[in-house]
Design an enzyme around this catalytic site. Structure first.
Site, PDB file in Angstrom:
ATOM      1  N   PRO A  87       0.791  -1.224   0.000  1.00 35.84           N
ATOM      2  CA  PRO A  87       0.000   0.000   0.000  1.00 35.84           C
ATOM      3  C   PRO A  87       0.823   1.274   0.000  1.00 35.84           C
ATOM      4  O   PRO A  87       1.852   1.365   0.673  1.00 35.84           O
ATOM      5  CB  PRO A  87      -0.841  -0.101   1.272  1.00 35.84           C
ATOM      6  N   ASN A  88       0.342   2.212  -0.776  1.00 37.22           N
ATOM      7  CA  ASN A  88       0.865   3.572  -0.897  1.00 37.22           C
ATOM      8  C   ASN A  88       2.192   3.675  -1.635  1.00 37.22           C
ATOM      9  O   ASN A  88       2.663   4.776  -1.897  1.00 37.22           O
ATOM     10  CB  ASN A  88       0.965   4.259   0.475  1.00 37.22           C
TER      11      ASN A  88
ATOM     12  N   ARG B 298       5.017  11.053  -2.332  1.00 36.69           N
ATOM     13  CA  ARG B 298       4.580  10.878  -0.946  1.00 36.69           C
ATOM     14  C   ARG B 298       5.768  11.048  -0.001  1.00 36.69           C
ATOM     15  O   ARG B 298       6.728  10.280  -0.051  1.00 36.69           O
ATOM     16  CB  ARG B 298       3.982   9.483  -0.751  1.00 36.69           C
TER      17      ARG B 298
ATOM     18  N   TYR C  65      10.936   9.112   1.951  1.00 41.65           N
ATOM     19  CA  TYR C  65      11.034   8.075   0.921  1.00 41.65           C
ATOM     20  C   TYR C  65      11.815   8.495  -0.321  1.00 41.65           C
ATOM     21  O   TYR C  65      11.996   7.684  -1.230  1.00 41.65           O
ATOM     22  CB  TYR C  65       9.623   7.638   0.492  1.00 41.65           C
TER      23      TYR C  65
ATOM     24  N   ASN D 237       8.049  -5.280  -0.464  1.00 40.44           N
ATOM     25  CA  ASN D 237       7.880  -4.155   0.452  1.00 40.44           C
ATOM     26  C   ASN D 237       6.407  -4.172   0.846  1.00 40.44           C
ATOM     27  O   ASN D 237       5.550  -3.737   0.071  1.00 40.44           O
ATOM     28  CB  ASN D 237       8.254  -2.827  -0.202  1.00 40.44           C
TER      29      ASN D 237
ATOM     30  N   ALA E 199       2.736  -0.704   5.196  1.00 43.85           N
ATOM     31  CA  ALA E 199       2.134  -0.768   6.532  1.00 43.85           C
ATOM     32  C   ALA E 199       1.623  -2.158   6.892  1.00 43.85           C
ATOM     33  O   ALA E 199       1.487  -2.475   8.078  1.00 43.85           O
ATOM     34  CB  ALA E 199       1.000   0.248   6.642  1.00 43.85           C
TER      35      ALA E 199
ATOM     36  N   HIS F  87       3.149  -4.364   9.682  1.00 44.22           N
ATOM     37  CA  HIS F  87       2.901  -4.181  11.109  1.00 44.22           C
ATOM     38  C   HIS F  87       1.655  -4.891  11.622  1.00 44.22           C
ATOM     39  O   HIS F  87       1.511  -5.086  12.824  1.00 44.22           O
ATOM     40  CB  HIS F  87       2.829  -2.683  11.429  1.00 44.22           C
TER      41      HIS F  87
ATOM     42  N   ASP G 258       1.019 -15.015   6.826  1.00 41.90           N
ATOM     43  CA  ASP G 258       0.724 -16.425   6.604  1.00 41.90           C
ATOM     44  C   ASP G 258       1.025 -16.841   5.165  1.00 41.90           C
ATOM     45  O   ASP G 258       1.488 -17.966   4.927  1.00 41.90           O
ATOM     46  CB  ASP G 258      -0.728 -16.730   6.967  1.00 41.90           C
TER      47      ASP G 258
ATOM     48  N   GLU H 227      12.097  -9.122   2.720  1.00 40.89           N
ATOM     49  CA  GLU H 227      11.302  -7.932   3.034  1.00 40.89           C
ATOM     50  C   GLU H 227      12.179  -6.690   2.922  1.00 40.89           C
ATOM     51  O   GLU H 227      13.301  -6.671   3.442  1.00 40.89           O
ATOM     52  CB  GLU H 227      10.738  -8.061   4.447  1.00 40.89           C
TER      53      GLU H 227
ATOM     54  N   HIS I 220      12.208  -2.336   3.235  1.00 42.97           N
ATOM     55  CA  HIS I 220      11.598  -1.056   3.620  1.00 42.97           C
ATOM     56  C   HIS I 220      12.566   0.053   3.227  1.00 42.97           C
ATOM     57  O   HIS I 220      13.766  -0.050   3.496  1.00 42.97           O
ATOM     58  CB  HIS I 220      11.302  -1.002   5.114  1.00 42.97           C
TER      59      HIS I 220
ATOM     60  N   SER J  87      12.632   3.277   4.293  1.00 47.81           N
ATOM     61  CA  SER J  87      13.075   4.061   5.445  1.00 47.81           C
ATOM     62  C   SER J  87      13.589   3.138   6.549  1.00 47.81           C
ATOM     63  O   SER J  87      13.344   1.931   6.541  1.00 47.81           O
ATOM     64  CB  SER J  87      11.928   4.914   5.984  1.00 47.81           C
TER      65      SER J  87
ATOM     66  N   ARG K 200      11.615   5.612  13.299  1.00 48.70           N
ATOM     67  CA  ARG K 200      10.314   6.236  13.100  1.00 48.70           C
ATOM     68  C   ARG K 200       9.394   5.949  14.275  1.00 48.70           C
ATOM     69  O   ARG K 200       9.837   5.568  15.354  1.00 48.70           O
ATOM     70  CB  ARG K 200       9.727   5.752  11.770  1.00 48.70           C
TER      71      ARG K 200
ATOM     72  N   ARG L 118       5.935   1.190  14.122  1.00 51.99           N
ATOM     73  CA  ARG L 118       6.651   0.648  12.966  1.00 51.99           C
ATOM     74  C   ARG L 118       7.801  -0.267  13.373  1.00 51.99           C
ATOM     75  O   ARG L 118       8.415  -0.921  12.530  1.00 51.99           O
ATOM     76  CB  ARG L 118       7.188   1.779  12.086  1.00 51.99           C
TER      77      ARG L 118
END
Length: 154
Positions: free
Chosen positions: A18-19, A26, A31, A81, A84, A87, A94, A105, A107, A109, A114, A118
């Site tokens: 997302p995002n 953004r 970022y 990535n 959110a 979290h 799963d 994985e 990220h 940032s 932060r 997070r």
């Protein structure tokens, strides 16, 4: 859904949550200004150099991310990535745990610099690797790491 690759054992899914479709605009302080299209181009080019096909996808929906992981379950690996969803995305966690392909994985940032919420990832414990705080270069590190994990698995 990602297309059926010619050789799944030489194909990596680059999956963004997302995002991340808003990269470049953004919160550039957090970022950067690199767009998702630029990230995908860089990782695809690196994949070519490393002898793998990179299939790119992004979704704001946890269910679609799960579906894409399932579709790539026998591929060489996944660079993810989760945004959110890292979290609190138990379904995503799963799905990572259920597939054969190693998942690294990523990220952009440094999540530990932060907000406190997070600092916990429900997805990281089932990932084959974790890269955070390296900016968009982390995606390239993630690709290299996922290929290393795939080679270790044989």
């Amino acid at each position: 859904m990602p297309h059926a690759p010619a050789d799944p054992s030489r194909t990596v899914l680059l999956l963004n949550g997302p995002n991340l479709n808003l990269l470049g605009t953004r919160d550039p302080r957090q970022y950067g200004t690199t767009t998702l299209a630029e990230v995908e181009r860089r990782v695809t080019e690196l994949g070519r150099e490393l002898g793998v096909e990179v299939v790119c996808a992004q979704s704001n929906s946890e269910g679609e991310l799960v579906d894409r992981l399932h579709a790539a379950r026998h591929w060489a690996g996944v660079v993810l990535n989760p945004g959110a969803y890292a979290h609190y995305g138990i379904a995503l966690r799963d799905a990572i745990d259920a597939i054969e392909a190693p998942v690294v994985e990523v990220h952009i940032s440094n999540v530990y610099a932060r907000e406190e919420f997070r600092h916990t990832s429900v997805t990281a414990p089932v990932a084959a690797g974790y890269v955070a705080g390296c900016g968009v270069f982390g995606y390239e590190l993630g690709l290299r790491a996922v290929l290393r994990r795939a080679a270790e698995r044989g």
